[in-house]
Design a protein around this motif. Sequence first.
Motif, PDB file in Angstrom:
ATOM      1  N   UNK A   6      -2.541 -11.365  -1.658  1.00  0.00           N
ATOM      2  CA  UNK A   6      -1.852 -10.100  -1.379  1.00  0.00           C
ATOM      3  C   UNK A   6      -1.543  -9.302  -2.638  1.00  0.00           C
ATOM      4  N   UNK A   7      -2.215  -9.591  -3.733  1.00  0.00           N
ATOM      5  CA  UNK A   7      -2.004  -8.838  -4.965  1.00  0.00           C
ATOM      6  C   UNK A   7      -2.805  -7.532  -4.920  1.00  0.00           C
ATOM      7  N   UNK A   8      -2.558  -6.679  -5.902  1.00  0.00           N
ATOM      8  CA  UNK A   8      -3.238  -5.379  -5.957  1.00  0.00           C
ATOM      9  C   UNK A   8      -4.752  -5.507  -6.083  1.00  0.00           C
ATOM     10  N   UNK A   9      -5.212  -6.644  -6.586  1.00  0.00           N
ATOM     11  CA  UNK A   9      -6.646  -6.842  -6.746  1.00  0.00           C
ATOM     12  C   UNK A   9      -7.382  -6.731  -5.413  1.00  0.00           C
ATOM     13  N   UNK A  10      -6.742  -7.181  -4.340  1.00  0.00           N
ATOM     14  CA  UNK A  10      -7.384  -7.193  -3.024  1.00  0.00           C
ATOM     15  C   UNK A  10      -6.827  -6.142  -2.071  1.00  0.00           C
ATOM     16  N   UNK A  11      -5.667  -5.584  -2.370  1.00  0.00           N
ATOM     17  CA  UNK A  11      -5.007  -4.667  -1.447  1.00  0.00           C
ATOM     18  C   UNK A  11      -5.701  -3.309  -1.427  1.00  0.00           C
ATOM     19  N   UNK A  12      -5.960  -2.792  -0.223  1.00  0.00           N
ATOM     20  CA  UNK A  12      -6.592  -1.477  -0.058  1.00  0.00           C
ATOM     21  C   UNK A  12      -5.514  -0.397  -0.078  1.00  0.00           C
ATOM     22  N   UNK A  13      -5.733   0.628  -0.890  1.00  0.00           N
ATOM     23  CA  UNK A  13      -4.830   1.775  -0.948  1.00  0.00           C
ATOM     24  C   UNK A  13      -5.521   2.976  -0.302  1.00  0.00           C
ATOM     25  N   UNK A  14      -4.759   3.987   0.145  1.00  0.00           N
ATOM     26  CA  UNK A  14      -5.378   5.146   0.801  1.00  0.00           C
ATOM     27  C   UNK A  14      -6.372   5.849  -0.114  1.00  0.00           C
ATOM     28  N   UNK A  15      -7.417   6.384   0.483  1.00  0.00           N
ATOM     29  CA  UNK A  15      -8.419   7.131  -0.280  1.00  0.00           C
ATOM     30  C   UNK A  15      -7.807   8.420  -0.815  1.00  0.00           C
ATOM     31  N   UNK A  16      -8.212   8.806  -1.999  1.00  0.00           N
ATOM     32  CA  UNK A  16      -7.694  10.026  -2.625  1.00  0.00           C
ATOM     33  C   UNK A  16      -8.641  11.201  -2.474  1.00  0.00           C
ATOM     34  N   UNK A  17      -9.883  10.965  -2.035  1.00  0.00           N
ATOM     35  CA  UNK A  17     -10.854  12.044  -1.869  1.00  0.00           C
ATOM     36  C   UNK A  17     -11.876  11.639  -0.825  1.00  0.00           C
ATOM     37  N   UNK A  23     -15.434  -0.191  -3.259  1.00  0.00           N
ATOM     38  CA  UNK A  23     -14.157  -0.858  -2.986  1.00  0.00           C
ATOM     39  C   UNK A  23     -14.009  -2.088  -3.876  1.00  0.00           C
ATOM     40  N   UNK A  24     -15.057  -2.892  -3.923  1.00  0.00           N
ATOM     41  CA  UNK A  24     -15.150  -4.013  -4.857  1.00  0.00           C
ATOM     42  C   UNK A  24     -16.631  -4.329  -5.031  1.00  0.00           C
ATOM     43  N   UNK A  25     -16.951  -5.381  -5.724  1.00  0.00           N
ATOM     44  CA  UNK A  25     -18.363  -5.647  -6.039  1.00  0.00           C
ATOM     45  C   UNK A  25     -19.210  -5.906  -4.795  1.00  0.00           C
ATOM     46  N   UNK A  26     -18.573  -6.208  -3.657  1.00  0.00           N
ATOM     47  CA  UNK A  26     -19.313  -6.578  -2.455  1.00  0.00           C
ATOM     48  C   UNK A  26     -19.198  -5.558  -1.328  1.00  0.00           C
TER      49      UNK A  26
END
Length: 223
Positions: A6-17, A23-26
């Motif tokens: 549940x750290x920021x590394x995996x958490x999705x944040x709202x799109x800005x544009x 999103x990540x390497x995969x």
Amino acid sequence: MNSDLFTNEHMVTPATAVGMTVQNSKSIRYAVNGEMRARQGAMIAYRGNLQFERKGQGVGGMLKRAVTGEGLPLMTVRGQGEAWFAHEAQNCFIVDIVQGDLLTVNGRNVLCFDPTLSYEIKTVKGAGMTGGGLFNSVFSGYGKLGLMCEGSPLVIPVTAQQPVYVDTDAVVGWTAHLQTSLHRSQSVGSMIRGGSGEAVQLMLQGEGLVIVRPSEATPQKPQ
């Protein structure tokens, strides 16, 4: 709950544009406001008001797909929201195509793209019926193209003085203005004795770049 999950590394944040981002390497995220194109079955999650519609290839595309066993099965995504795309945990990349560019890509490596891009399934010149990538998709126009690749790809410069030879099962794509032909690297005698398993390659000549994945093709699952 406490977990590294549940750290920021995996958490999705709202799109800005609006548009496509890694999103990540995969996986690739697409913030949709209107429509976009994606490989059928590649959507892994979405939120918002989105509709998914299968897109036909036309008669010519269907015939080419029947001949090769490959193709570019697409769907159109319409509405407003966010969608995430991935395929078998392959690595994902974004190519920004500008007006005047042409990029030839194997259909198996296409994940998603902007609707401002157009594509055409074309015969790879000089490949003949023995080429593993007999039909590839040629992208033009302007916009972003999401690609996927098993492993980390190699991008090899091609020059007029130094052509590049690639395994037809490993090539991902190449830039415009490169000429293609088949190259036989084994003698007939060697092939009769069993050969090395690397009898024929796709030769690229001219000035440009070729993208190669670090593995040969794996059998395609039925669509």
